[in-house]
Write a protein that holds these residues in place. Structure first.
Motif, PDB file in Angstrom:
ATOM      1  N   GLU A 194      -1.760   7.552  -6.456  1.00  0.00           N
ATOM      2  CA  GLU A 194      -1.964   6.902  -7.891  1.00  0.00           C
ATOM      3  C   GLU A 194      -0.995   7.111  -8.757  1.00  0.00           C
ATOM      4  O   GLU A 194      -0.213   7.949  -8.609  1.00  0.00           O
ATOM      5  CB  GLU A 194      -3.337   7.569  -8.362  1.00  0.00           C
ATOM      6  CG  GLU A 194      -4.596   7.473  -7.490  1.00  0.00           C
ATOM      7  CD  GLU A 194      -5.778   8.278  -8.181  1.00  0.00           C
ATOM      8  OE1 GLU A 194      -5.639   9.255  -9.052  1.00  0.00           O
ATOM      9  OE2 GLU A 194      -6.764   8.094  -7.517  1.00  0.00           O
TER      10      GLU A 194
ATOM     11  N   ASN B  15      -8.036  12.174   6.801  1.00  0.00           N
ATOM     12  CA  ASN B  15      -8.344  11.639   5.421  1.00  0.00           C
ATOM     13  C   ASN B  15      -7.069  11.024   4.763  1.00  0.00           C
ATOM     14  O   ASN B  15      -5.871  11.612   4.956  1.00  0.00           O
ATOM     15  CB  ASN B  15      -8.627  12.920   4.464  1.00  0.00           C
ATOM     16  CG  ASN B  15      -9.985  13.573   4.927  1.00  0.00           C
ATOM     17  OD1 ASN B  15     -10.901  12.778   5.559  1.00  0.00           O
ATOM     18  ND2 ASN B  15      -9.899  14.996   4.873  1.00  0.00           N
ATOM     19  N   ALA B  16      -7.449   9.818   4.142  1.00  0.00           N
ATOM     20  CA  ALA B  16      -6.230   8.997   3.511  1.00  0.00           C
ATOM     21  C   ALA B  16      -6.797   8.491   2.217  1.00  0.00           C
ATOM     22  O   ALA B  16      -8.033   8.406   2.136  1.00  0.00           O
ATOM     23  CB  ALA B  16      -5.885   7.824   4.477  1.00  0.00           C
ATOM     24  N   ARG B  17      -5.703   8.409   1.418  1.00  0.00           N
ATOM     25  CA  ARG B  17      -6.087   8.035   0.065  1.00  0.00           C
ATOM     26  C   ARG B  17      -4.888   7.418  -0.516  1.00  0.00           C
ATOM     27  O   ARG B  17      -4.104   7.477  -0.018  1.00  0.00           O
ATOM     28  CB  ARG B  17      -6.668   9.085  -0.860  1.00  0.00           C
ATOM     29  CG  ARG B  17      -5.736   9.939  -1.331  1.00  0.00           C
ATOM     30  CD  ARG B  17      -6.100  11.284  -2.143  1.00  0.00           C
ATOM     31  NE  ARG B  17      -5.329  12.033  -2.593  1.00  0.00           N
ATOM     32  CZ  ARG B  17      -4.361  12.390  -3.387  1.00  0.00           C
ATOM     33  NH1 ARG B  17      -4.021  11.266  -4.188  1.00  0.00           N
ATOM     34  NH2 ARG B  17      -3.633  13.324  -3.495  1.00  0.00           N
ATOM     35  N   TYR B  18      -5.052   6.400  -1.560  1.00  0.00           N
ATOM     36  CA  TYR B  18      -4.087   5.451  -2.071  1.00  0.00           C
ATOM     37  C   TYR B  18      -3.533   6.629  -3.300  1.00  0.00           C
ATOM     38  O   TYR B  18      -3.853   7.568  -3.869  1.00  0.00           O
ATOM     39  CB  TYR B  18      -4.352   4.343  -2.897  1.00  0.00           C
ATOM     40  CG  TYR B  18      -4.883   3.388  -1.962  1.00  0.00           C
ATOM     41  CD1 TYR B  18      -4.071   2.668  -1.392  1.00  0.00           C
ATOM     42  CD2 TYR B  18      -6.139   3.147  -1.706  1.00  0.00           C
ATOM     43  CE1 TYR B  18      -4.186   1.410  -0.446  1.00  0.00           C
ATOM     44  CE2 TYR B  18      -6.678   1.970  -0.856  1.00  0.00           C
ATOM     45  CZ  TYR B  18      -5.809   1.511  -0.153  1.00  0.00           C
ATOM     46  OH  TYR B  18      -6.039   0.314   0.700  1.00  0.00           O
TER      47      TYR B  18
ATOM     48  N   ASP C  53       0.730  -1.230   0.153  1.00  0.00           N
ATOM     49  CA  ASP C  53       0.190  -0.008  -0.147  1.00  0.00           C
ATOM     50  C   ASP C  53       0.794   1.266  -0.012  1.00  0.00           C
ATOM     51  O   ASP C  53       1.865   1.547   0.578  1.00  0.00           O
ATOM     52  CB  ASP C  53      -0.818  -0.014   1.256  1.00  0.00           C
ATOM     53  CG  ASP C  53      -2.038  -1.000   1.196  1.00  0.00           C
ATOM     54  OD1 ASP C  53      -2.303  -1.568  -0.002  1.00  0.00           O
ATOM     55  OD2 ASP C  53      -2.690  -1.427   2.200  1.00  0.00           O
TER      56      ASP C  53
ATOM     57  N   TYR D 283      -1.963  10.994   3.293  1.00  0.00           N
ATOM     58  CA  TYR D 283      -2.542  11.423   4.394  1.00  0.00           C
ATOM     59  C   TYR D 283      -2.724  13.077   4.309  1.00  0.00           C
ATOM     60  O   TYR D 283      -1.713  13.473   4.065  1.00  0.00           O
ATOM     61  CB  TYR D 283      -2.187  11.123   5.880  1.00  0.00           C
ATOM     62  CG  TYR D 283      -2.270   9.459   6.078  1.00  0.00           C
ATOM     63  CD1 TYR D 283      -3.364   9.019   6.787  1.00  0.00           C
ATOM     64  CD2 TYR D 283      -1.036   8.874   5.879  1.00  0.00           C
ATOM     65  CE1 TYR D 283      -3.342   7.375   6.728  1.00  0.00           C
ATOM     66  CE2 TYR D 283      -1.183   7.288   6.006  1.00  0.00           C
ATOM     67  CZ  TYR D 283      -2.331   6.870   6.622  1.00  0.00           C
ATOM     68  OH  TYR D 283      -2.574   5.496   6.866  1.00  0.00           O
TER      69      TYR D 283
ATOM     70  N   LEU E 230      -0.070   5.014   0.541  1.00  0.00           N
ATOM     71  CA  LEU E 230      -1.028   5.846   1.142  1.00  0.00           C
ATOM     72  C   LEU E 230      -0.619   7.307   1.513  1.00  0.00           C
ATOM     73  O   LEU E 230       0.453   7.773   1.990  1.00  0.00           O
ATOM     74  CB  LEU E 230      -1.571   5.187   2.677  1.00  0.00           C
ATOM     75  CG  LEU E 230      -2.288   3.900   2.599  1.00  0.00           C
ATOM     76  CD1 LEU E 230      -2.368   3.528   3.870  1.00  0.00           C
ATOM     77  CD2 LEU E 230      -3.491   3.961   1.827  1.00  0.00           C
TER      78      LEU E 230
END
Length: 208
Positions: A190, A185-188, A177, A181, A179
């Motif tokens: 891309e 809020n967290a997202r991958y 993963d 932050y 990630l």
């Protein structure tokens, strides 16, 4: 989707060294500098309606004032990282810091966690990007370096004492993963797409 052999070899050729699990990720120099300067120069008349002359001149010269200076690989900042035992170094450019993070992680086959709030960025970059609805973390970032090293805070402190913006923004791990932050809020992370400056050229407001 995994990169093919040739694509991976080409990617690894862009990176000096390889990140190791447990490395701290350090950004040296503010991000989005070149993109900020390019937009400020090309859209000077439009932006001057919203910003002072001093702000505009600072934006045009922003890379000189807050970048590592000259060619990153030949800079004092780069040589300091090598001497300190950095596992990997990358001179940022097209696609900004988000592209740099993905490329280094992919080339090294490591996971990572990074905090967007810790990335050195100038207010000029943020405000100019807001005028065009651009993501400053995807903007041309020539003049900044991303590196991985154990004990990154000590090295970042040395850079700050030199007057360079620098910060530990995250850490690598042995997982898959990647990630990002921002607060809670967290997202991958891309795979990078085109640089934001390419998108602005399609906008009507880009043309005077």
């Amino acid at each position: 989707m995994k990169l093919g052999k040739e694509a991976m070899e080409a990617l690894r050729a862009e990176i000096t060294g390889r990140l190791l699990p447990g490395d701290e990720l350090v950004v040296v120099g503010a991000v989005a500098l070149k993109g900020t300067a390019v937009i400020a120069e090309r859209k000077y008349s439009y932006l001057r309606q919203y910003f002072s002359e001093g702000f505009m001149q600072d934006s045009i010269r922003i890379r000189e004032n807050f970048g590592v200076g000259g060619i990153p690989q030949q800079s004092r900042a780069w040589q300091m990282a090598v001497k300190a035992g950095a596992s990997a170094l990358y001179a940022m450019g097209e696609g900004g810091v988000l592209s740099a993070l993905w490329k280094m992680a992919e080339a090294s086959q490591v996971g990572l966690e990074a905090d967007l709030r810790k990335i050195p960025i100038r207010q000029e970059s943020i405000e100019i990007c807001e005028r065009f609805d651009l993501n400053p973390y995807k903007l041309l970032s020539d003049g900044a370096i991303l590196l991985g090293i154990r004990g990154g805070e000590a090295l970042a402190g040395e850079y700050r004492r030199m007057g360079l913006p620098a910060a530990v923004i995250g850490q690598t791990n042995s997982g898959n993963d990647r990630l990002l932050y921002s607060g809670e809020n967290a997202r991958y992370l891309e795979r990078p797409s085109a640089d934001e400056i390419g998108r602005i050229k399609q906008e009507e407001v880009w043309r005077d």
